[in-house]
Write an enzyme that holds these catalytic residues in place. Sequence first.
Site, PDB file in Angstrom:
ATOM      1  N   ASP A 204       1.191  -0.995  -0.206  1.00  0.00           N
ATOM      2  CA  ASP A 204       0.034   0.147   0.312  1.00  0.00           C
ATOM      3  C   ASP A 204       0.900   1.274   0.106  1.00  0.00           C
ATOM      4  O   ASP A 204       1.578   1.480   0.959  1.00  0.00           O
ATOM      5  CB  ASP A 204      -0.895  -0.115   1.546  1.00  0.00           C
ATOM      6  CG  ASP A 204      -1.755   1.314   1.221  1.00  0.00           C
ATOM      7  OD1 ASP A 204      -1.623   2.109   0.729  1.00  0.00           O
ATOM      8  OD2 ASP A 204      -2.534   1.092   2.007  1.00  0.00           O
ATOM      9  N   HIS A 205       1.347   1.864  -1.097  1.00  0.00           N
ATOM     10  CA  HIS A 205       1.794   2.483  -1.374  1.00  0.00           C
ATOM     11  C   HIS A 205       1.931   4.037  -0.585  1.00  0.00           C
ATOM     12  O   HIS A 205       3.202   4.920  -0.861  1.00  0.00           O
ATOM     13  CB  HIS A 205       2.813   2.668  -2.693  1.00  0.00           C
ATOM     14  CG  HIS A 205       1.286   4.174  -3.208  1.00  0.00           C
ATOM     15  ND1 HIS A 205       0.357   3.252  -3.934  1.00  0.00           N
ATOM     16  CD2 HIS A 205       1.395   5.417  -3.527  1.00  0.00           C
ATOM     17  CE1 HIS A 205      -0.446   3.961  -4.335  1.00  0.00           C
ATOM     18  NE2 HIS A 205       0.071   5.453  -3.909  1.00  0.00           N
ATOM     19  N   HIS A 267      -5.568   2.810   2.494  1.00  0.00           N
ATOM     20  CA  HIS A 267      -4.723   4.012   3.111  1.00  0.00           C
ATOM     21  C   HIS A 267      -5.467   4.465   4.844  1.00  0.00           C
ATOM     22  O   HIS A 267      -5.078   4.755   5.239  1.00  0.00           O
ATOM     23  CB  HIS A 267      -5.216   5.090   1.769  1.00  0.00           C
ATOM     24  CG  HIS A 267      -5.019   4.267   0.910  1.00  0.00           C
ATOM     25  ND1 HIS A 267      -3.528   3.554   0.392  1.00  0.00           N
ATOM     26  CD2 HIS A 267      -5.068   5.490  -0.578  1.00  0.00           C
ATOM     27  CE1 HIS A 267      -3.606   4.104  -1.003  1.00  0.00           C
ATOM     28  NE2 HIS A 267      -4.037   4.926  -1.346  1.00  0.00           N
TER      29      HIS A 267
HETATM   30  P1  NDP Z   1      -3.644  -1.894 -16.048  1.00  0.00           P
HETATM   31  O1  NDP Z   1      -4.662  -2.948 -16.510  1.00  0.00           O
HETATM   32  O2  NDP Z   1      -2.790  -0.847 -16.894  1.00  0.00           O
HETATM   33  O3  NDP Z   1      -2.189  -3.221 -16.199  1.00  0.00           O
HETATM   34  C1  NDP Z   1      -3.004  -4.211 -17.087  1.00  0.00           C
HETATM   35  C2  NDP Z   1      -1.335  -5.212 -16.876  1.00  0.00           C
HETATM   36  O4  NDP Z   1      -1.522  -6.375 -16.789  1.00  0.00           O
HETATM   37  C3  NDP Z   1      -0.827  -4.882 -18.251  1.00  0.00           C
HETATM   38  O5  NDP Z   1       0.391  -4.931 -19.214  1.00  0.00           O
HETATM   39  C4  NDP Z   1      -2.064  -5.727 -19.343  1.00  0.00           C
HETATM   40  O6  NDP Z   1      -1.137  -7.197 -20.045  1.00  0.00           O
HETATM   41  C5  NDP Z   1      -1.687  -7.664 -17.863  1.00  0.00           C
HETATM   42  N1  NDP Z   1      -1.817  -8.344 -17.867  1.00  0.00           N
HETATM   43  C6  NDP Z   1      -3.096  -8.458 -17.212  1.00  0.00           C
HETATM   44  N2  NDP Z   1      -3.982  -9.311 -17.605  1.00  0.00           N
HETATM   45  C7  NDP Z   1      -2.737 -10.595 -17.728  1.00  0.00           C
HETATM   46  C8  NDP Z   1      -2.558 -11.825 -18.345  1.00  0.00           C
HETATM   47  N3  NDP Z   1      -3.521 -13.136 -18.625  1.00  0.00           N
HETATM   48  N4  NDP Z   1      -1.547 -12.443 -19.381  1.00  0.00           N
HETATM   49  C9  NDP Z   1       0.011 -11.375 -19.394  1.00  0.00           C
HETATM   50  N5  NDP Z   1      -0.514  -9.910 -19.058  1.00  0.00           N
HETATM   51  C10 NDP Z   1      -1.622  -9.853 -18.744  1.00  0.00           C
HETATM   52  O7  NDP Z   1      -3.356  -1.616 -14.542  1.00  0.00           O
HETATM   53  P2  NDP Z   1      -2.630  -1.051 -13.771  1.00  0.00           P
HETATM   54  O8  NDP Z   1      -1.607  -0.989 -14.146  1.00  0.00           O
HETATM   55  O9  NDP Z   1      -3.907   0.166 -13.787  1.00  0.00           O
HETATM   56  O10 NDP Z   1      -2.974  -1.839 -12.281  1.00  0.00           O
HETATM   57  C11 NDP Z   1      -2.096  -2.894 -11.700  1.00  0.00           C
HETATM   58  C12 NDP Z   1      -2.129  -3.038  -9.972  1.00  0.00           C
HETATM   59  O11 NDP Z   1      -1.781  -2.081  -9.088  1.00  0.00           O
HETATM   60  C13 NDP Z   1      -3.794  -3.344 -10.103  1.00  0.00           C
HETATM   61  O12 NDP Z   1      -3.574  -4.254  -8.940  1.00  0.00           O
HETATM   62  C14 NDP Z   1      -4.055  -1.484  -9.739  1.00  0.00           C
HETATM   63  O13 NDP Z   1      -5.047  -1.903  -8.443  1.00  0.00           O
HETATM   64  C15 NDP Z   1      -2.370  -1.521  -8.823  1.00  0.00           C
HETATM   65  N6  NDP Z   1      -2.093  -0.545  -8.556  1.00  0.00           N
HETATM   66  C16 NDP Z   1      -2.916   1.018 -10.029  1.00  0.00           C
HETATM   67  C17 NDP Z   1      -1.789   1.789  -9.360  1.00  0.00           C
HETATM   68  C18 NDP Z   1      -2.019   2.632 -10.866  1.00  0.00           C
HETATM   69  O14 NDP Z   1      -2.006   4.872 -10.414  1.00  0.00           O
HETATM   70  N7  NDP Z   1      -2.104   2.346 -11.873  1.00  0.00           N
HETATM   71  C19 NDP Z   1      -2.012   3.024  -7.606  1.00  0.00           C
HETATM   72  C20 NDP Z   1      -2.215   1.987  -7.148  1.00  0.00           C
HETATM   73  C21 NDP Z   1      -2.021   0.715  -7.863  1.00  0.00           C
HETATM   74  P3  NDP Z   1      -2.326  -5.727 -21.068  1.00  0.00           P
HETATM   75  O15 NDP Z   1      -2.025  -4.555 -21.186  1.00  0.00           O
HETATM   76  O16 NDP Z   1      -1.492  -6.416 -22.376  1.00  0.00           O
HETATM   77  O17 NDP Z   1      -3.612  -6.116 -21.128  1.00  0.00           O
END
Ligand code: NDP
Length: 663
Positions: A204-205, A267
């Site tokens: 939890d950043h 948070h």
């Molecule tokens: P995104 O949906 O933007 O990214 C998800 C990533 O996972 C993509 O690279 C996607 O690939 C990949 N992915 C998903 N399913 C598969 C699969 N079955 N096989 C291979 N690759 C897969 O999510 P976020 O980056 O926004 O969030 C990621 C995590 O971080 C979440 O749990 C979110 O709650 C947490 N988080 C995010 C924040 C943010 O600001 N974004 C802040 C705090 C927490 P592809 O693009 O090819 O689908």
Amino acid sequence: MMNNQSREDASQDFLAAMNMGATSPDPCVMVVFGASGDLTKRLLIPSLFNLYCDNLLPDSFAILGMAMDDFTSESFRLKMSADLHKYSRREHFDEIAWADFCDSIHYLKGRFDDDDAFRQLKSFLQALDGRYDTEGNALFYMATPPSVFGMISTGLEGVGLNHSDDGWRRIIVEKPFGSDLASARKLNREILTYWREDQVYRIDHYLGKETVQNLLAFRFANGMFEPLWNRTHIDHIQITATEQVGVEWRGGYYDQSGVIRDMVQNHLFQMMAYLCMEPPTSFEAEAIRNEKFKLLSAVRIMKHEEVRHMAVRGQYDEGVLPDGSPAKAYRDEHAVDAHSNTETYAAVKLRIDNWRWHGVPIFLRSGKALRTKSTEIVVQFRRAPEFTFRGTPASGQLEANQLIFRIQPNEGIEIRFLAKRPGPSMHMRKVNMNFEYDEAFITHPGTGYETMLYDCMHGDPSLFSRSDLVETAWRIVQPILDVWGAEKARDFPNYPFGSWGPKAAFNLPAPDHRRWLARTPQQALERVPMFEGSGKMMLHAFAMMLKPAVFNAGDEIARLGDEGRELFIIEMGSVDIIDQEGDVVTTLGDGQVFGELSLLVTKKRRASVRAVSYCALYIMEKRDFCKVLMDRPQFAGRLMQTARERYNVIVDAQEWMASDDLD
Ligand code: NDP
């Protein structure tokens, strides 16, 4: 891996202070699952680069990104480079350092449900280990949707990457960790089948933010507060985290989540735990985590029938952005259900059943699309008994002390207390002492991820959640999730974009005669013509007196014939002034004031005031107004002048200030 020149050129020493005496973590490869996603580009890579520039990454270090997208290592680096230039918050971007750092980034295309992809991952990792000499250490970061956390942990076990005879193996699991108690338990079971608890870092950043960590320093490094930190001296606690933005591009995720899951359960509970836990016996990770667990375990679990009184939900309607342009209602946001029941605002009252906090309510609130972006904690102490001041003007002027932690923005700590007003009689007025972090320290623009990544590479889990902590936090919010899930909110949407949130949230502390602390009152005062030219000090003094109130369209704010004893400042919304015939005399809007005459003369109100739309108002009570005015006779004179010009009312400033009415 960084050349010396680059190191010297890394001019923005955002972790400079921490850097002193910090040791380099163990060599390792960091595997980022979901490397083509939003988190990786906006937060992870910028944070890793910050660590690199501050010499806080191991010398032997490499990044391996994995996702479904069609990249080579080379094309992935190009993408990361473009993203970093967009998202890095470093003032002086060091291209040479970036080129060095970028060389250590690699990419592997693969699906997380494909065993073959994990076999390829294993071979790639072995190659990187040999090339970068990372001693078999690997950190697996799940920057993916929570739905695949279990799949990845199982995939890693399938090829034996969850343990190593040579080095360590750790996984970082992003939030949200589950979506309720049952799913968090299931996820814990899935992960802990193949990983030991000490390998799992639930992130939890928020906890990586300096000011959150400073709560611990403040409480346990300053002996003067601990004796006061209990129900004998503290009346209640408020924790607020508000955002100005709506769900933006994350509607799909948010509509399944809501603010209880997104903010409160993690948070806000983390801040509450730091603020209220018992002093740990050491700064060791387990000592701190044990105390946090004990604190969360002591939070009284609401009965379903209590949820209605102890929790308020809201969802934003259309409104206005800070730049004045129109803002969409939540239900019109991209990927949000047009009939969504998801809450974008919540206010909750909690009780902690332990000796220290029995009878001290903890109020938490958080929401999106609000007027300000701010995270703040208010510790309100009990009021001093008045008997000492019996027979003096000060009796009746006593107010509770407040200790305010501003987590963001303008990180700092403020103490509000009473002081005697200069002069022969014993009058009191609220004053404050203010500490600003960026006046005392060189603060950094880090994301919070730097500290978390650094700690994880060091094997320090202090700031990460343990399985029991996560489950306990879910247990606390579960009744709210159950009731809100089962009963569709009838009043959604119930607050405009850019407002203060739903009216009901303001009533939550009210039955106990408590109020949320007013936000940004000084800016509100600056908009009021009556206060023009009042000077910074006076505005500041008035601002501390303001109390916030919210009214919905149609609510009666002031009634004709009632004795008026307060002034209202319209922060947003509009009100009709209605005379005895029931005719609307005028309509007032943002920045305007009504009721000022009642501050000057004790008369029955000559008009009613009704909210035309949602209204956020600041209320200044006559006695508070006068306390400040007594110190500023010039302003008092000017006010009388305004009264004469605007209302044809003649008030003698000296007589008015001396009247019993004000004591
Ligand atoms: P995104 O949906 O933007 O990214 C998800 C990533 O996972 C993509 O690279 C996607 O690939 C990949 N992915 C998903 N399913 C598969 C699969 N079955 N096989 C291979 N690759 C897969 O999510 P976020 O980056 O926004 O969030 C990621 C995590 O971080 C979440 O749990 C979110 O709650 C947490 N988080 C995010 C924040 C943010 O600001 N974004 C802040 C705090 C927490 P592809 O693009 O090819 O689908």
